[in-house]
Motif scaffolding. Structure first.
Motif, PDB file in Angstrom:
ATOM      1  N   HIS A  86       0.766  -1.307   0.179  1.00 32.27           N
ATOM      2  CA  HIS A  86      -0.262  -0.095   0.066  1.00 32.27           C
ATOM      3  C   HIS A  86       0.906   1.227   0.030  1.00 32.27           C
ATOM      4  O   HIS A  86       0.803   2.167   0.718  1.00 32.27           O
ATOM      5  N   ALA A  87       1.566   1.475  -1.130  1.00 32.38           N
ATOM      6  CA  ALA A  87       2.556   2.453  -1.436  1.00 32.38           C
ATOM      7  C   ALA A  87       2.541   2.781  -2.804  1.00 32.38           C
ATOM      8  O   ALA A  87       3.347   2.563  -3.531  1.00 32.38           O
ATOM      9  N   PRO A  88       1.399   3.482  -3.267  1.00 30.90           N
ATOM     10  CA  PRO A  88       1.455   3.637  -4.812  1.00 30.90           C
ATOM     11  C   PRO A  88       2.265   4.027  -5.536  1.00 30.90           C
ATOM     12  O   PRO A  88       2.760   3.488  -6.567  1.00 30.90           O
ATOM     13  N   ASP A  89       3.041   5.050  -4.941  1.00 30.49           N
ATOM     14  CA  ASP A  89       4.298   5.851  -5.896  1.00 30.49           C
ATOM     15  C   ASP A  89       5.366   4.720  -5.723  1.00 30.49           C
ATOM     16  O   ASP A  89       5.987   4.421  -6.808  1.00 30.49           O
ATOM     17  N   ALA A  90       5.686   4.072  -4.798  1.00 33.75           N
ATOM     18  CA  ALA A  90       6.710   2.936  -4.854  1.00 33.75           C
ATOM     19  C   ALA A  90       6.449   1.854  -5.448  1.00 33.75           C
ATOM     20  O   ALA A  90       7.390   1.342  -6.232  1.00 33.75           O
ATOM     21  N   GLU A  91       5.289   1.530  -5.578  1.00 31.22           N
ATOM     22  CA  GLU A  91       4.736   0.508  -6.250  1.00 31.22           C
ATOM     23  C   GLU A  91       4.734   0.703  -7.740  1.00 31.22           C
ATOM     24  O   GLU A  91       5.397  -0.231  -8.527  1.00 31.22           O
ATOM     25  N   LYS A  92       4.428   2.019  -8.303  1.00 26.14           N
ATOM     26  CA  LYS A  92       4.726   2.254  -9.693  1.00 26.14           C
ATOM     27  C   LYS A  92       6.099   2.080 -10.062  1.00 26.14           C
ATOM     28  O   LYS A  92       6.394   1.580 -11.180  1.00 26.14           O
ATOM     29  N   LYS A  93       7.035   2.767  -9.133  1.00 24.18           N
ATOM     30  CA  LYS A  93       8.593   2.708  -9.506  1.00 24.18           C
ATOM     31  C   LYS A  93       8.856   1.163  -9.537  1.00 24.18           C
ATOM     32  O   LYS A  93       9.859   1.025 -10.395  1.00 24.18           O
ATOM     33  N   PHE A  94       8.481   0.313  -8.866  1.00 21.85           N
ATOM     34  CA  PHE A  94       8.699  -1.154  -8.743  1.00 21.85           C
ATOM     35  C   PHE A  94       8.367  -1.845 -10.205  1.00 21.85           C
ATOM     36  O   PHE A  94       9.311  -2.263 -10.637  1.00 21.85           O
ATOM     37  N   VAL A  95       7.140  -1.316 -10.500  1.00 22.59           N
ATOM     38  CA  VAL A  95       6.591  -2.051 -11.978  1.00 22.59           C
ATOM     39  C   VAL A  95       7.498  -1.435 -13.107  1.00 22.59           C
ATOM     40  O   VAL A  95       8.236  -2.036 -14.122  1.00 22.59           O
ATOM     41  N   GLU A  96       7.894   0.090 -12.901  1.00 27.68           N
ATOM     42  CA  GLU A  96       8.514   0.629 -14.064  1.00 27.68           C
ATOM     43  C   GLU A  96       9.959   0.196 -13.978  1.00 27.68           C
ATOM     44  O   GLU A  96      10.481   0.218 -15.423  1.00 27.68           O
ATOM     45  N   ALA A  97      10.378  -0.265 -13.214  1.00 30.56           N
ATOM     46  CA  ALA A  97      11.993  -0.712 -13.134  1.00 30.56           C
ATOM     47  C   ALA A  97      11.915  -2.105 -13.555  1.00 30.56           C
ATOM     48  O   ALA A  97      13.150  -2.862 -13.698  1.00 30.56           O
ATOM     49  N   GLY A  98      10.742  -2.707 -13.837  1.00 30.22           N
ATOM     50  CA  GLY A  98      10.583  -4.088 -14.421  1.00 30.22           C
ATOM     51  C   GLY A  98      10.510  -5.077 -13.412  1.00 30.22           C
ATOM     52  O   GLY A  98      10.438  -6.485 -13.859  1.00 30.22           O
ATOM     53  N   PHE A  99      10.239  -4.798 -12.184  1.00 31.97           N
ATOM     54  CA  PHE A  99      10.198  -6.003 -11.071  1.00 31.97           C
ATOM     55  C   PHE A  99       9.021  -6.260 -11.178  1.00 31.97           C
ATOM     56  O   PHE A  99       8.968  -7.716 -10.495  1.00 31.97           O
ATOM     57  N   GLY A 100       8.067  -5.755 -11.424  1.00 30.46           N
ATOM     58  CA  GLY A 100       6.476  -6.178 -11.176  1.00 30.46           C
ATOM     59  C   GLY A 100       5.699  -6.109 -12.443  1.00 30.46           C
ATOM     60  O   GLY A 100       5.922  -5.398 -13.310  1.00 30.46           O
TER      61      GLY A 100
END
Length: 278
Positions: A86-100
């Motif tokens: 539940h940390a949308p900004d960090a989650e989006k960075k995680f996805v953008e970096a290719g991890f999610g």
């Protein structure tokens, strides 16, 4: 079959070893490892989700509950297959970096500022900005999660948004470095304030038989919205990530059965989360 006592025992042990090995292999094929937040565990939601998901899919959901920052790191390090965070900004960075992959919003509740009934900083009914400014001006005790969790990240954002300096080493500001329930307990011991998610607070309230020493003082501010999402770990980064099992969990929790379970999950007759999968 005719055999001596020792031969039969040996055959039996070999058969047993084979069956155990086969059982373990089968279990491994249907085990989904998840990193999630302490709030989903402290509220008791995971203890409901796990058995229901296994009943529906045959997949054994096993989880590690920690702060969202550490949960995302577990994903980056290929230690889990799926995240519920539940940390949308960090989650989006995680996805953008290719991890999610396939980040899906599944439910929400809200954050609240809780503190002593006497309210020494006089924040009751104020906005988040006014409340935090008053706490800092009065140098009232405040206990932070201090663990890079979703709640901690939100707290830091709220301090920045208040216009007041972000506290760190001030005598009145303590960092627990622990989960939400433990942080609430420490805040109560210090007769101080803290930021909590409503779901964990309701569970805490219930543990105090409806009369907790810390009360809800600031709530309802739009800035306190608390979104939860699921994210599958990308097998392109983590070869052993079980994307098919993660997708099944994501579909289930975002589907009718999972959303109904979240909607009906209550403590003291109060909903702890609201489903909002699209």
């Amino acid at each position: 079959m005719i055999c001596t006592k020792h031969v039969c025992s040996a055959v039996f042990l070999l058969l047993l070893a084979f069956l155990v090995a086969a059982g373990i292999a089968g279990a491994q094929e249907k085990v989904l490892l998840m990193a999630t937040t302490t709030s989903t565990e402290d509220t008791g939601l995971l203890n409901v989700i796990g058995p229901e998901f296994k009943k529906a899919s045959g997949i054994d959901l096993r989880w590690t509950a920690t702060g969202t920052g550490k949960a995302l790191k577990l994903g980056e390090d290929c230690n889990v297959d799926v995240l519920m965070v539940h940390a949308p900004d960090a989650e989006k960075k995680f996805v953008e970096a290719g991890f999610g992959l396939n980040r899906r919003e599944i439910m929400y509740n809200d954050f609240i500022i809780i503190g002593p009934a006497a309210d020494p900083a006089g924040i009751k009914g104020k906005s988040v900005k006014e409340g935090l400014q008053a706490i800092q001006t009065k140098k009232a005790n405040f206990v932070s999660r201090g663990d890079k969790s979703g709640t901690h990240m939100m707290e830091l954002d709220l301090w920045k948004g208040s216009g007041a300096p972000v506290p760190e080493k001030e005598a009145w500001y303590a960092q627990a470095g622990q989960g939400m329930m433990a942080t609430i307990t420490i805040a109560a011991e210090k007769n101080g304030y803290t930021l909590a998610d409503r779901g964990t607070y309701i569970k805490y309230e219930n543990s105090m038989q409806g009369n907790p020493p810390l009360k809800i003082l600031v709530e309802g501010d739009q800035a306190l919205f608390n979104q939860y999402s699921v994210i599958a770990v990308n097998p392109a980064k983590c070869q052993k990530a079980q994307i098919e099992l993660a997708a099944k969990f994501s579909d289930w929790i975002a589907g009718p059965a999972g959303q109904k379970l979240i909607r009906e999950f209550k403590v003291m007759g109060k909903p702890l989360f609201t489903p909002n999968a699209k």
